[in-house]
Design an enzyme around this catalytic site. Structure first.
Site, PDB file in Angstrom:
ATOM      1  N   CYS A   1      12.775 -35.014 -83.533  1.00  0.00           N
ATOM      2  CA  CYS A   1      12.290 -33.895 -82.456  1.00  0.00           C
ATOM      3  C   CYS A   1      11.589 -34.510 -81.402  1.00  0.00           C
ATOM      4  CB  CYS A   1      11.397 -32.918 -83.247  1.00  0.00           C
ATOM      5  SG  CYS A   1      12.445 -31.838 -84.376  1.00  0.00           S
TER       6      CYS A   1
ATOM      7  N   HIS B   1       6.127 -35.271 -79.548  1.00  0.00           N
ATOM      8  CA  HIS B   1       7.211 -34.270 -80.567  1.00  0.00           C
ATOM      9  C   HIS B   1       7.493 -33.144 -79.464  1.00  0.00           C
ATOM     10  CE1 HIS B   1       8.130 -31.473 -83.515  1.00  0.00           C
ATOM     11  NE2 HIS B   1       8.129 -32.367 -84.437  1.00  0.00           N
TER      12      HIS B   1
ATOM     13  N   ASP C   1      -2.531 -32.807 -80.530  1.00  0.00           N
ATOM     14  CA  ASP C   1      -1.339 -32.410 -81.535  1.00  0.00           C
ATOM     15  C   ASP C   1      -1.739 -33.461 -82.883  1.00  0.00           C
ATOM     16  OD1 ASP C   1       0.676 -32.468 -83.170  1.00  0.00           O
ATOM     17  OD2 ASP C   1       2.245 -32.686 -81.858  1.00  0.00           O
TER      18      ASP C   1
ATOM     19  N   LYS D   1       2.110 -30.957 -93.804  1.00  0.00           N
ATOM     20  CA  LYS D   1       2.033 -32.395 -93.784  1.00  0.00           C
ATOM     21  C   LYS D   1       0.641 -32.817 -94.440  1.00  0.00           C
ATOM     22  CE  LYS D   1       4.477 -32.231 -89.438  1.00  0.00           C
ATOM     23  NZ  LYS D   1       5.918 -32.677 -89.824  1.00  0.00           N
TER      24      LYS D   1
END
Ligand code: PMP
Length: 467
Positions: free
Chosen positions: A381, A140, A213, A239
């Site tokens: 993204c 990302h 991440d 999220k």
């Protein structure tokens, strides 16, 4: 309508949500004038709030007062909740006792914070300064751009198999040491989960630390930073079934304490003179300014709720639904489900697919307007990854979570089957780069119209980037 088979050998049902979420019973207008229960298959972008998390925020609001600074009772309540949230977060992702938990705005903010700290790290290797970060080209943008603009950055092209990709990473680290390997915990495109413990071992063997991440991993899997050898990890509240605006960076304090404050301002200092500043140690160093208390309290509540689920229950719920989704999609002629690695079996509830010959933005606009189904279209993204997957024009992504059921999956697969058979049943025009149904008499909810006035329902599908 195409149907999806539900295997009978499991001891639990995916006909019910695993946990109740706000908006789980939402009804939305359709372009033909009807209404339907909303199917939210866009958890990977932002997940709905857990009801228990919403209740925690509601309980907090009467005490809204300054964090860290106030002498009043309400202020003490807020400070206690804010500081105890660090431990909830640390436990949730299996952090080490000494790890710092720094609250940020989101994952993007957390990665930029760590990248800022990396600028000030001395790896002790003569002539190499701080040393850069190494990533695969599947990341990302949040785990690519903060590293890309710093010295020593390198991007290793992912090979078709993870085994070859790890060999390429090892060769890169041997050729030129790096300070950090930065890798996604779970891809936001095909949902694949790289072997984190193995990558940690590889990074450490070559003198680098590992950043994960976990924006997409944390909502779906139990994480154990200590056991897996993860040095740094970031994730976002929005999220993870909490409201927007709070995230966390967790990890070893030495690098974090070696850099000046990420944001310059109040609360991050020990002493200030007109000539200079003595930064505080610990998380406060990088948390200047008044923190997002409701966001942090919500994030901690979400961590507790997910931690309280029986071991593997979340994973099994999602694996069943993901399996049914992939099975349903692959049964549709012409639908291509994207994968990065041939030898990575594990994947979270995020599935990206293409209907060759069909514009993904039109497909997603049609799913929303005609079927009341929310998915995402675009490049998520992750432009280099979409190019690697051979779909630089973008794709469609469906993602599930604790509020998802087998009926949601069936509704999507059925709607796509209908689309492939008959195409859109409404007229769509391109406006400002998006597909818009026309005519479109759908109204925003009354209370929203009272605020924003009467407007067309903004479809918002197929943005050039997408999240
Ligand atoms: N990493 C991944 C894998 C993501 O999916 C996202 C969000 N789509 C991010 C980072 C960035 O998260 P945020 O927008 O919350 O900063």
């Amino acid at each position: 309508m195409s149907s999806v088979s539900v295997s009978q050998d499991e001891s639990f049902s995916v006909d019910e949500p695993l946990l109740p979420v706000s908006g789980g019973d939402l009804t939305v207008p359709l372009v033909d004038g009807g209404h339907t229960p909303y199917v939210n298959l866009d958890y990977a972008a932002s997940a709905p709030c857990l009801r228990a998390v919403a209740a925690r925020v509601e309980a907090l609001l009467p005490y809204s007062a300054s964090v860290h600074r106030g002498a009043g009772y309400a202020s003490q309540v807020c400070t206690a909740l804010f500081e105890s949230a660090r431990e909830d977060v640390r436990r949730f992702i299996g952090g080490r006792a000494g790890d710092s938990v720094v609250f940020t705005r989101n994952t993007t903010d957390a990665v930029n914070l760590l990248a800022h700290c990396l600028d000030h790290v001395d790896t002790g290797r003569p002539g190499q300064g701080a040393g850069g970060a190494v990533v695969f080209d599947v990341e990302h943008h949040a785990n690519l751009l903060p590293w890309q603009r710093r010295p020593g950055f390198r991007c290793v092209p992912a090979a078709p198999s993870m085994a070859e990709s790890l060999a390429a990473l090892a060769a890169e680290l041997r050729a030129r040491p790096a300070a950090l390997v930065a890798v996604t915990g779970a891809s936001n495109v095909p949902g694949e989960v790289p072997p984190i413990a193995e990558i940690a071992e590889l990074a450490h063997r070559h003198g680098a630390r590992l950043f994960v991440d976990a924006a997409q991993l944390a909502p779906h899997r139990r994480i154990d930073m200590a056991a897996d050898g993860i040095d740094y990890l970031a994730f976002s509240g929005h999220k993870l079934y909490a409201p927007f605006g709070a995230g966390a960076l967790v990890g070893r304090p030495d690098w974090l304490d070696a850099a000046p404050g990420y944001l310059a301002g109040g609360g991050a200092v020990r002493e200030v003179t007109v000539a200079g500043v003595d930064w505080a140690d610990g998380p406060a160093r990088h948390e200047a300014g008044t923190p997002n208390l409701p966001g942090v309290v919500a994030l901690a509540a979400a961590c507790r709720e997910l931690s309280a689920l029986p071991a593997d229950r979340l994973r099994r719920h999602e694996e069943r639904l993901r399996g049914e989704l992939v099975e349903g999609l692959t049964a549709l002629e012409g639908v291509r489900v994207h994968r990065i690695w041939t030898d990575v079996q594990d994947a979270v509830g995020v599935v990206t697919f293409s209907l060759p010959g069909h514009d993904p933005a039109l497909v997603s606009a049609c799913l929303a307007a005609e079927h009341g189904i929310g998915v995402r279209a675009g490049r998520f993204c992750a432009h280099p990854l979409l190019a690697r997957l051979g779909v630089p024009e973008g794709a469609v992504r469906a993602s599930i979570g604790v509020g998802s059921t087998a009926a949601d999956v069936r509704r999507l697969v059925g709607a796509l089957a209908d689309y492939l058979r008959s195409g859109p049943r409404w007229t769509y025009v391109r406006r400002d780069g998006q597909w818009v149904p026309t005519p479109d008499e759908r109204r925003l909810p009354g209370w929203v119209e009272n605020i924003v006035g009467r407007q067309r329902v903004p479809v918002g599908a197929g943005t050039p980037c997408g999240h």
